[in-house]
Design an enzyme around this catalytic site. Structure first.
Site, PDB file in Angstrom:
ATOM      1  N   LYS A 229       0.688  -1.060  -0.079  1.00  0.00           N
ATOM      2  CA  LYS A 229       0.161   0.042   0.030  1.00  0.00           C
ATOM      3  C   LYS A 229       1.025   1.300   0.066  1.00  0.00           C
ATOM      4  O   LYS A 229       1.860   1.218   0.363  1.00  0.00           O
ATOM      5  CB  LYS A 229      -1.178  -0.062   1.329  1.00  0.00           C
ATOM      6  CG  LYS A 229      -2.079  -1.045   0.856  1.00  0.00           C
ATOM      7  CD  LYS A 229      -3.294  -1.124   1.646  1.00  0.00           C
ATOM      8  CE  LYS A 229      -4.427  -1.804   1.303  1.00  0.00           C
ATOM      9  NZ  LYS A 229      -5.477  -2.162   2.382  1.00  0.00           N
ATOM     10  N   ARG A 263      -3.775  -9.979   4.351  1.00  0.00           N
ATOM     11  CA  ARG A 263      -4.192 -10.199   3.216  1.00  0.00           C
ATOM     12  C   ARG A 263      -3.139  -9.419   2.336  1.00  0.00           C
ATOM     13  O   ARG A 263      -2.532  -8.312   2.459  1.00  0.00           O
ATOM     14  CB  ARG A 263      -5.622  -9.336   3.230  1.00  0.00           C
ATOM     15  CG  ARG A 263      -5.897  -9.247   1.469  1.00  0.00           C
ATOM     16  CD  ARG A 263      -7.137  -8.345   1.882  1.00  0.00           C
ATOM     17  NE  ARG A 263      -7.895  -8.124   0.217  1.00  0.00           N
ATOM     18  CZ  ARG A 263      -7.287  -7.147  -0.556  1.00  0.00           C
ATOM     19  NH1 ARG A 263      -6.277  -6.686  -0.317  1.00  0.00           N
ATOM     20  NH2 ARG A 263      -8.080  -7.334  -1.755  1.00  0.00           N
TER      21      ARG A 263
HETATM   22  N1  HH2 Z   1      -7.557  -3.654   0.975  1.00  0.00           N
HETATM   23  C1  HH2 Z   1      -8.018  -3.676  -0.473  1.00  0.00           C
HETATM   24  C2  HH2 Z   1      -9.318  -4.137  -0.796  1.00  0.00           C
HETATM   25  N2  HH2 Z   1      -9.983  -5.032   0.159  1.00  0.00           N
HETATM   26  N3  HH2 Z   1      -9.925  -6.045   2.316  1.00  0.00           N
HETATM   27  C3  HH2 Z   1      -9.680  -6.100   3.652  1.00  0.00           C
HETATM   28  N4  HH2 Z   1     -10.457  -6.722   4.424  1.00  0.00           N
HETATM   29  N5  HH2 Z   1      -8.718  -5.187   3.939  1.00  0.00           N
HETATM   30  C4  HH2 Z   1      -7.853  -4.629   2.890  1.00  0.00           C
HETATM   31  O1  HH2 Z   1      -6.912  -3.758   3.711  1.00  0.00           O
HETATM   32  C5  HH2 Z   1      -8.308  -4.477   1.672  1.00  0.00           C
HETATM   33  C6  HH2 Z   1      -9.391  -5.048   1.360  1.00  0.00           C
HETATM   34  C7  HH2 Z   1      -7.148  -2.886  -1.279  1.00  0.00           C
HETATM   35  O2  HH2 Z   1      -6.249  -3.613  -1.885  1.00  0.00           O
HETATM   36  P1  HH2 Z   1      -6.171  -4.399  -3.382  1.00  0.00           P
HETATM   37  O3  HH2 Z   1      -7.225  -5.215  -3.550  1.00  0.00           O
HETATM   38  O4  HH2 Z   1      -4.732  -4.846  -3.510  1.00  0.00           O
HETATM   39  O5  HH2 Z   1      -6.515  -3.131  -4.446  1.00  0.00           O
HETATM   40  P2  HH2 Z   1      -7.795  -2.626  -5.111  1.00  0.00           P
HETATM   41  O6  HH2 Z   1      -8.510  -2.108  -4.118  1.00  0.00           O
HETATM   42  O7  HH2 Z   1      -6.978  -1.565  -5.988  1.00  0.00           O
HETATM   43  O8  HH2 Z   1      -8.190  -3.618  -5.870  1.00  0.00           O
END
Ligand code: HH2
Length: 302
Positions: A229, A263
């Site tokens: 992040k 995650r």
């Molecule tokens: N972060 C993201 C998405 N879902 N769910 C939980 N429970 N906790 C988190 O910190 C979290 C989440 C964002 O990350 P990512 O999926 O890598 O990116 P994007 O939202 O751009 O798809």
């Protein structure tokens, strides 16, 4: 676990109980064109399944599948579009034999995903859209993750000021978890997540990890998602692909403060780091046990 007596020891999901004595790794599978670090890479169902299989081989305990990006500024997608992306991927990922969580805020998408074999709902809105996801979890036995976010992905970085970020996040999550339990969920079914990067400043993100024990003290299983992040990018001035070391540092310190589910994108590296960190924790606990009671009290450990 809801007793408020320290980190949870198990998490109940649909059809299984996950022991939390070993760090649990949730491998990230983004079936999106626009996720911040892997957008567009796994839109093809075969590429998605292969990536999930690789993550399982590298030590993922579950796969978290999402079809709507939540990066700052991201546009919302319709339920129909979200399901169109998820449907061809879900059943083949379910067949890998590890639990699958669906990262969605929409009841209709969650219901279809559970029908297709998912066993966990990951709600980044923390029930701010109402009780429907909690009622669905109660009805089906699905594990429920409630994450803290301020505003929406479009607006969440507009105001990242808090009087006390940890107390505010903990209070919001305790209230959401209470709502889920009122809706019929078992306490050990409902995990909480401070929402790293969701409406928080650099300092807020760091403080949430530094004081994560205050969240874990509620007895709820604690999820955390620091993977690649932007707070790591700000600290290290590196792009998402070079944030593995930062991700590991955040995960190891979060483990020490009671986080139990991680995650992450970089499964192999985080698995190894957390397994070593956990072995060190266990050795410390065993040494404490061996010490006579008087010596333990003198050292400040009960
Ligand atoms: N972060 C993201 C998405 N879902 N769910 C939980 N429970 N906790 C988190 O910190 C979290 C989440 C964002 O990350 P990512 O999926 O890598 O990116 P994007 O939202 O751009 O798809």
């Amino acid at each position: 676990m809801s007793g408020g007596d320290g980190p949870a020891i198990r998490w109940r999901i649909r059809g299984a109980t996950i022991a939390l004595d070993r760090p649990v790794i949730a491998g990230i599978l983004n079936v999106t064109p626009d996720s911040f670090s892997d957008g567009g890479r796994f839109l093809d169902p075969v590429a998605a399944r292969d990536h999930a299989a690789d993550m399982v081989a590298e030590g993922a305990d579950l796969i978290d599948v999402g079809a709507e990006s939540t990066r700052p500024g991201a546009e919302a997608v319709s339920a129909a579009e979200e399901w169109r992306r998820l449907e061809p991927v879900l059943s083949s990922v379910v067949r890998l034999g590890v639990p699958v969580s669906v990262d969605t805020v929409k009841g209709e998408v969650a219901r279809r995903a559970l029908d297709a074999g998912a066993s966990i709902i990951n709600d980044v809105s923390g029930l701010r859209g109402g009780r429907a996801l909690a009622e669905l979890a109660a009805r089906t036995g699905a594990g429920l993750v409630l994450m803290h976010m301020r505003g929406t992905p479009r607006s969440m970085q507009d105001d990242t000021r808090y009087d006390d970020v940890v107390r505010e996040v903990a209070a919001v999550l305790a209230s959401a978890r209470g709502t889920a339990i009122d809706a019929g969920c078992e306490p050990d079914q409902v995990a909480v997540d401070p929402g790293i990067g969701f409406g928080k400043s650099l300092e807020g993100n760091l403080e949430l990890i530094a004081r994560l024990d205050e969240l874990a003290a509620s007895g709820a299983p604690v999820w955390i998602g620091p993977s690649r992040k932007s707070f790591l990018g700000t600290l290290l001035e590196v792009p998402p692909s070079e944030r593995i070391e930062g991700t590991i540092a955040a995960c190891v310190l979060a483990l020490a403060r009671g986080a139990r589910v991680f995650r992450v994108h970089d499964v192999r590296a985080v698995r190894r780091a957390l397994d070593v960190a956990r072995a060190i924790e266990r050795a410390g606990a065993a040494a404490d046990e061996r010490r006579p009671v008087g010596a333990r009290e003198a050292a400040g450990t009960p």
